[in-house]
Design a protein around this motif. Structure first.
Motif, mmCIF file in Angstrom:
data_model
loop_
_atom_site.group_PDB
_atom_site.id
_atom_site.type_symbol
_atom_site.label_atom_id
_atom_site.label_comp_id
_atom_site.label_asym_id
_atom_site.label_seq_id
_atom_site.Cartn_x
_atom_site.Cartn_y
_atom_site.Cartn_z
ATOM 1 N N VAL A 108 0.827 -1.210 0.000
ATOM 2 C CA VAL A 108 0.000 0.000 0.000
ATOM 3 C C VAL A 108 0.862 1.261 0.000
ATOM 4 N N LEU A 109 1.985 1.251 0.718
ATOM 5 C CA LEU A 109 2.851 2.437 0.822
ATOM 6 C C LEU A 109 4.090 2.336 -0.063
ATOM 7 N N ARG A 110 4.061 1.471 -1.010
ATOM 8 C CA ARG A 110 5.217 1.202 -1.869
ATOM 9 C C ARG A 110 5.762 2.491 -2.505
ATOM 10 N N ASP A 111 7.074 2.730 -2.293
ATOM 11 C CA ASP A 111 7.818 3.828 -2.928
ATOM 12 C C ASP A 111 7.388 5.223 -2.491
ATOM 13 N N ASP A 112 6.609 5.363 -1.434
ATOM 14 C CA ASP A 112 6.143 6.684 -1.017
ATOM 15 C C ASP A 112 6.931 7.147 0.211
ATOM 16 N N THR A 113 7.871 8.079 0.020
ATOM 17 C CA THR A 113 8.699 8.578 1.115
ATOM 18 C C THR A 113 7.980 9.642 1.939
ATOM 19 N N ARG A 114 6.756 9.977 1.566
ATOM 20 C CA ARG A 114 6.014 10.997 2.324
ATOM 21 C C ARG A 114 5.524 10.453 3.672
ATOM 22 N N VAL A 115 5.471 9.120 3.805
ATOM 23 C CA VAL A 115 4.892 8.516 4.998
ATOM 24 C C VAL A 115 5.991 7.778 5.764
ATOM 25 N N SER A 116 6.172 8.137 7.029
ATOM 26 C CA SER A 116 7.104 7.439 7.915
ATOM 27 C C SER A 116 6.296 6.492 8.794
ATOM 28 N N VAL A 117 6.745 5.253 8.867
ATOM 29 C CA VAL A 117 6.030 4.223 9.619
ATOM 30 C C VAL A 117 6.874 3.792 10.804
ATOM 31 N N VAL A 118 6.264 3.773 11.981
ATOM 32 C CA VAL A 118 6.921 3.285 13.182
ATOM 33 C C VAL A 118 5.935 2.388 13.917
ATOM 34 N N PHE A 119 6.449 1.371 14.593
ATOM 35 C CA PHE A 119 5.602 0.395 15.280
ATOM 36 C C PHE A 119 5.651 0.663 16.781
ATOM 37 N N ARG A 168 -8.476 -0.508 -2.394
ATOM 38 C CA ARG A 168 -9.394 0.176 -1.489
ATOM 39 C C ARG A 168 -8.688 0.579 -0.197
ATOM 40 N N LEU A 169 -7.824 -0.287 0.312
ATOM 41 C CA LEU A 169 -7.105 0.039 1.538
ATOM 42 C C LEU A 169 -6.198 1.233 1.319
ATOM 43 N N ARG A 170 -5.556 1.313 0.156
ATOM 44 C CA ARG A 170 -4.701 2.466 -0.111
ATOM 45 C C ARG A 170 -5.511 3.756 -0.117
ATOM 46 N N THR A 171 -6.663 3.716 -0.739
ATOM 47 C CA THR A 171 -7.517 4.906 -0.779
ATOM 48 C C THR A 171 -7.921 5.338 0.623
ATOM 49 N N VAL A 172 -8.318 4.372 1.446
ATOM 50 C CA VAL A 172 -8.732 4.679 2.821
ATOM 51 C C VAL A 172 -7.568 5.258 3.621
ATOM 52 N N LEU A 173 -6.395 4.642 3.516
ATOM 53 C CA LEU A 173 -5.237 5.110 4.278
ATOM 54 C C LEU A 173 -4.877 6.549 3.925
ATOM 55 N N TYR A 174 -4.811 6.854 2.634
ATOM 56 C CA TYR A 174 -4.400 8.200 2.247
ATOM 57 C C TYR A 174 -5.470 9.234 2.582
ATOM 58 N N ASP A 175 -6.747 8.844 2.549
ATOM 59 C CA ASP A 175 -7.796 9.765 2.993
ATOM 60 C C ASP A 175 -7.615 10.110 4.467
ATOM 61 N N LEU A 176 -7.348 9.075 5.296
ATOM 62 C CA LEU A 176 -7.179 9.313 6.726
ATOM 63 C C LEU A 176 -5.881 10.054 7.027
ATOM 64 N N LEU A 177 -4.867 9.875 6.205
ATOM 65 C CA LEU A 177 -3.597 10.590 6.371
ATOM 66 C C LEU A 177 -3.663 12.011 5.826
ATOM 67 N N ARG A 178 -4.746 12.318 5.103
ATOM 68 C CA ARG A 178 -4.921 13.634 4.477
ATOM 69 C C ARG A 178 -3.780 13.933 3.494
ATOM 70 N N LEU A 179 -3.504 12.905 2.661
ATOM 71 C CA LEU A 179 -2.506 13.027 1.604
ATOM 72 C C LEU A 179 -3.136 12.626 0.282
ATOM 73 N N PRO A 180 -2.719 13.258 -0.817
ATOM 74 C CA PRO A 180 -3.194 12.786 -2.125
ATOM 75 C C PRO A 180 -2.707 11.352 -2.367
ATOM 76 N N GLU A 181 -3.593 10.538 -2.862
ATOM 77 C CA GLU A 181 -3.213 9.159 -3.166
ATOM 78 C C GLU A 181 -2.231 9.150 -4.330
ATOM 79 N N PRO A 182 -1.214 8.291 -4.312
ATOM 80 C CA PRO A 182 -0.275 8.228 -5.440
ATOM 81 C C PRO A 182 -1.001 8.034 -6.761
ATOM 82 N N SER A 183 -0.431 8.605 -7.805
ATOM 83 C CA SER A 183 -1.055 8.522 -9.130
ATOM 84 C C SER A 183 -0.790 7.185 -9.810
ATOM 85 N N SER A 184 0.047 6.363 -9.219
ATOM 86 C CA SER A 184 0.349 5.059 -9.811
ATOM 87 C C SER A 184 -0.867 4.142 -9.738
ATOM 88 N N ALA A 185 -0.818 3.078 -10.491
ATOM 89 C CA ALA A 185 -1.907 2.107 -10.496
ATOM 90 C C ALA A 185 -2.074 1.492 -9.119
#
Length: 632
Positions: A47-58, A369-386
């Motif tokens: 879902v977050l492939r190649d997107d450096t705009r999002v930092s993930v920490v557990f 669908r999960l990618r769309t939901v995640l980026y909506d909640l993150l308030r970021l434009p969804e990547p233009s890639s497929a």
């Protein structure tokens, strides 16, 4: 891995000083149990492939009774992990979890909850009170604050949630099930998954699936894997166990293996608790399970299902409840083998299509669908890639203990058409096989002078010799086995005869010792000093069948010269194949040391596959120079 101190990077008071990637958003994954953390790890990278705009920490939440193994999983996955207490000092843009039972600190950020199985199907114990709750439902406070979003895999789950918890109104998002999508996309690679597990052509793989808790399969019938291995012929079936990660976490791998010790000795494939179960399920032919998600996934994939346990905690109208109504039950008081074979009948699978229809909506779209939901909640434009592609699973190898001893069932009959002697052979690992006295079980005599049933007579089990290889480590079996096999072929006939003499001399209980030859064929030595040279068409290199044929002929009083038909393995209808004598082009049989061209690639030579195995063995009694009866 230890989580004692707060992170300084990629989150922390001065994280900007140390970062390489200047992320615009921070996503925190709540890691509480192995099963919930694994579900996020399996879908988030795509879902977050190649997107450096999002930092993930557990963020590690240690409060679960099933927290063991979470930190190891995160360490092995290369994740940055912070203590749960640090979350109070942060303002992440989104918390993502597949564990609904979390206490998220107060804040304005949203929380997206993914199901870690097929969601909202059953009632589970509530860790906050002495009661049960709907699986997948978050705490009331999180719903009341309007921060929680619940991902669903089917539109009907929204109504199920509302009927159980009206506070969930307006808080559901239809995403789908990335795991089911992955299973469906990987189905064409089934043969690769079977090969990785060592499931041979013509063998059936039975997957025993257990969720956790006292009403689970292992909770009610911990001895079932061993019972199945003792009931199903070793050369026709493999058995694997998929055990819920909560069982591994609660009891530990050491305890689990002790509880399954006999089954493991009999060759059980115990599937690791992380990532591996999906390809094993795809490789399966039958699922013996309970009300857990793996059993439901199996039914949705069209696999036959036998229910060995099914708790009363399934939610009415769900896929789990539908499966409970339609799937046949495994009756512990009846013959297990007969029930397993009956489960393959088409009538036994009626209604399974409804399981998938109730659980999954529009398969193949979940990651998008999960990618769309995640980026909506993150308030970021969804990547233009497929949308992220669904990738096929990699084959997984599951190690199994080598089986080195068996209780062999040899039935001697005459072929109804040719009156030729036929030895029908099945073997069962001795670790789980019931001991059986040798000889006819009822002491009956048959209407022929050599003790073999007349043509057309029903097959009667005559002999049940204990057989082992020379690699067997159980000294009790070593001392009492009637038939001993060499685990490795002999380089020469002289070496083979030397091994036979040594084996018979060292093992007083041994009546027959057999070894294969590197050049082809087999040598079988008897305690009375005779040797039998065995040849057959094909490249069958295991001395087990030749040794069993010689033993059966010896005990029945048949001559140890000439052709003998040996049948082993499963025919398409579940029976045994018909006999077809195979001869060399000149009309004879291959000489000792020769190999026929057919049957390459199968451990059973010329008769691999669903048709079972039929070998024409040619016996020839030989007397080796200097050999004499061995008294031990």
């Amino acid at each position: 891995m230890h989580v004692d101190r707060p992170l300084r990077v990629p989150v922390g008071p001065d994280a900007e000083r140390w970062r390489t990637f200047p992320a615009e958003r921070t996503l925190v994954v709540a890691a509480r149990t192995v099963v919930s953390t694994t579900r996020v790890l399996e879908c988030l990278p795509a879902v977050l492939r190649d997107d450096t705009r999002v930092s993930v920490v557990f963020a590690y939440d240690p409060t679960s009774a099933f927290n063991d193994g979470v930190l190891d999983l995160l360490h092995d996955s290369g994740c940055r992990v912070m203590p749960w207490t640090q979350l109070r000092d942060l303002a992440p843009d989104l918390v993502l979890t597949a564990s609904e039972n979390i206490d998220v600190p107060e804040g304005a950020y949203p929380v997206l909850v993914l199901p870690h199985g097929i969601g909202f199907q059953k009632y589970v114990p509530d860790s906050r009170a002495d009661r049960v709750r709907l699986s997948g439902l978050v705490p009331d406070a999180l719903l009341a604050a309007g921060r929680a979003w619940l991902a669903t895999s089917h539109p009907d789950q929204r109504e199920q949630l509302l009927s159980a918890h009206p506070e969930a109104a307006g808080r559901t998002l239809l995403v789908g099930d990335p795991c089911f999508d992955e299973l469906m996309a990987s189905a064409p690679l089934r043969s690769a998954y079977r090969a990785a597990l060592g499931v041979g052509a013509g063998q059936r793989l039975v997957v025993v699936s257990s969720t956790w808790g006292p009403t689970s399969l292992l909770g009610e019938r911990p001895g079932l894997p061993a019972r199945l291995l003792g009931a199903l012929p070793y050369d026709d079936y493999r058995v694997a166990a998929v055990v819920h990660p909560n069982v591994w976490a609660a009891h530990g791998s050491w305890q689990l293996r002790r509880h399954l010790a006999a089954a493991l000795d009999a060759g059980l494939l115990l599937v690791p608790p992380v990532h591996a179960w999906r390809s094993v399920l795809l490789a399966s032919d039958l699922v013996v399970g309970d009300h857990g998600s793996v059993t439901l996934y199996g039914a949705a994939l069209g696999r036959p299902v036998l229910l060995s346990a099914f708790g009363s905690d399934s939610v009415p109208g769900t896929a789990a409840e539908v499966l409970g109504r339609h799937a046949p039950r495994l009756d512990p008081g009846r013959d297990a083998r007969g029930q397993v074979e009956a489960a393959f009948e088409p009538a036994a699978r009626a209604g399974y299509a409804e399981v998938a229809d109730r659980a999954f909506s529009e398969p193949g779209r979940a990651l998008g669908r999960l990618r769309t939901v995640l980026y909506d909640l993150l308030r970021l434009p969804e990547p233009s890639s497929a949308p992220p592609p669904v990738r096929a699973l990699a084959p997984v190898r599951v190690p199994a203990e080598p089986v080195t001893s068996w209780r062999v069932r040899a039935r001697v009959t005459r072929d109804a058409g040719t009156s030729a002697v036929v030895v029908e052979v099945e073997r069962f690992p001795s670790a789980v096989a019931d001991g059986a006295p040798e000889g006819s079980p009822d002491g009956a005599t048959y209407g022929s002078p050599d003790g073999v049933p007349d043509a057309g007579s029903p097959a009667v089990e005559l002999f049940s010799p204990l057989t082992c290889t020379d690699a067997e480590r159980d000294l009790g079996i070593v001392e009492s086995a009637s038939v001993v096999l060499s685990a490795a072929p002999a380089a020469t006939a002289t070496a083979a005869l030397g091994w036979i003499d040594e084996t018979l001399g060292a093992r007083p209980g041994c009546l027959v010792a057999a070894t294969s030859l590197d050049a082809g064929g087999h040598l079988v030595g008897l305690r009375d000093g005779r040797g039998v040279e065995v040849t057959q068409g094909g490249s069958f290199t295991d001395p087990h069948l030749p040794a069993t044929a010689v033993y059966a002929c010896l005990r029945t009083g048949l001559p140890l010269d000439g052709p003998v038909s040996v049948r082993a393995g499963r025919a398409p209808d579940g029976g045994l194949s018909s006999v077809h004598e195979r001869r060399s082009p000149d009309g004879g049989v291959p000489a000792l040391g020769g190999r026929a061209p057919h049957g390459e690639g199968s451990p059973y030579g010329d008769a691999s596959g669903a048709a079972g195995l039929v070998l024409i063995l040619v016996l020839r009694t030989v007397t080796a120079p200097g050999r004499s009866p061995t008294t031990g």
